[in-house]
Design an enzyme around this catalytic site. Structure first.
Site, PDB file in Angstrom:
ATOM      1  CB  THR A  88      18.161   1.626  10.822  1.00  0.00           C
ATOM      2  OG1 THR A  88      18.509   1.925  12.177  1.00  0.00           O
ATOM      3  CG2 THR A  88      18.304   2.892   9.989  1.00  0.00           C
ATOM      4  CG  LEU A  89      12.566   0.709   8.522  1.00  0.00           C
ATOM      5  CD1 LEU A  89      11.121   1.107   8.720  1.00  0.00           C
ATOM      6  CD2 LEU A  89      12.676  -0.691   7.947  1.00  0.00           C
ATOM      7  CD  GLU A  90      18.628   1.334   4.482  1.00  0.00           C
ATOM      8  OE1 GLU A  90      18.049   0.450   3.832  1.00  0.00           O
ATOM      9  OE2 GLU A  90      19.419   1.070   5.396  1.00  0.00           O
ATOM     10  CD  GLN A 143       4.599  -7.443   4.381  1.00  0.00           C
ATOM     11  OE1 GLN A 143       3.512  -7.412   4.926  1.00  0.00           O
ATOM     12  NE2 GLN A 143       4.734  -7.733   3.103  1.00  0.00           N
ATOM     13  CB  SER A 186      -0.936   0.005   1.207  1.00  0.00           C
ATOM     14  OG  SER A 186      -1.853  -1.060   1.121  1.00  0.00           O
TER      15      SER A 186
END
Length: 180
Positions: free
Chosen positions: A121-123, A142, A98
């Protein structure tokens, strides 16, 4: 083998897979949804980022309710959840479809090693021509879990183990990049 919802819940109930805070409704048929934490990191300034010298010009910000990621902007964010994987389970981080349909790319280099613990940690990158507003606590990505075929010789003990909050690159700590 990819773990099913039953296996994910079983590992959490046994305490072998730790997820704090844990929301049972976020266990999907073959994944676990993670939420957006309250920190982002922005790369500021100009010039070359030299991977041997560490990350300079990073500003870490906390936000209360939401933040807007601008068109073509790259930033780091963190999950709300602190996870701890057992030594026989690895995980893949996937963005939510989404959000991808809005032009938001979510990564973390895509891989979480067996034995890792910490917030992820996300980019984030906004490929859209319009800003995208993201809210603290919303489901952002996820985790897809896989069981190793046999125990590893060594589990993850790298430079990001135990990380809390958003953590910029530590590539300068890699053995091959250390100055002599």
């Amino acid at each position: 083998m990819i773990l099913s919802d039953r296996s994910i819940r079983e590992l959490i109930e046994k305490g072998e897979l730790k997820v704090e805070p844990y929301e049972p409704s976020h266990v999907q048929c073959s994944s676990l949804d993670l939420r957006l934490g309250n920190q982002i990191a922005l790369y500021e300034g100009e010039g070359v980022i030299d991977v041997k010298k560490g990350t300079k010009g990073v500003r870490i910000l906390e936000f209360e309710e939401y933040f807007d990621i601008m068109p073509k902007q790259f930033l780091l964010a963190t999950t709300l959840e602190y996870i701890s994987l057992p030594p026989y389970v690895t995980a893949f981080v996937e963005g939510r479809s989404s959000l991808g349909r809005l032009g938001l790319f979510i990564e973390n280099a895509g891989w979480v090693d067996a034995g890792f613990e910490g917030q992820i940690t996300l980019e984030l990158f906004n490929a859209n021509d319009r800003p995208i507003r993201l809210y603290r606590g919303m489901r952002i990505c996820q985790l897809v879990f896989a069981r190793l075929d046999r125990p590893p010789e060594r589990v993850y003990s790298g430079k990001y183990k135990g990380q809390k909050g958003v953590v910029p690159s530590r590539i300068h700590m890699d053995e091959e990049l250390k100055s002599e």
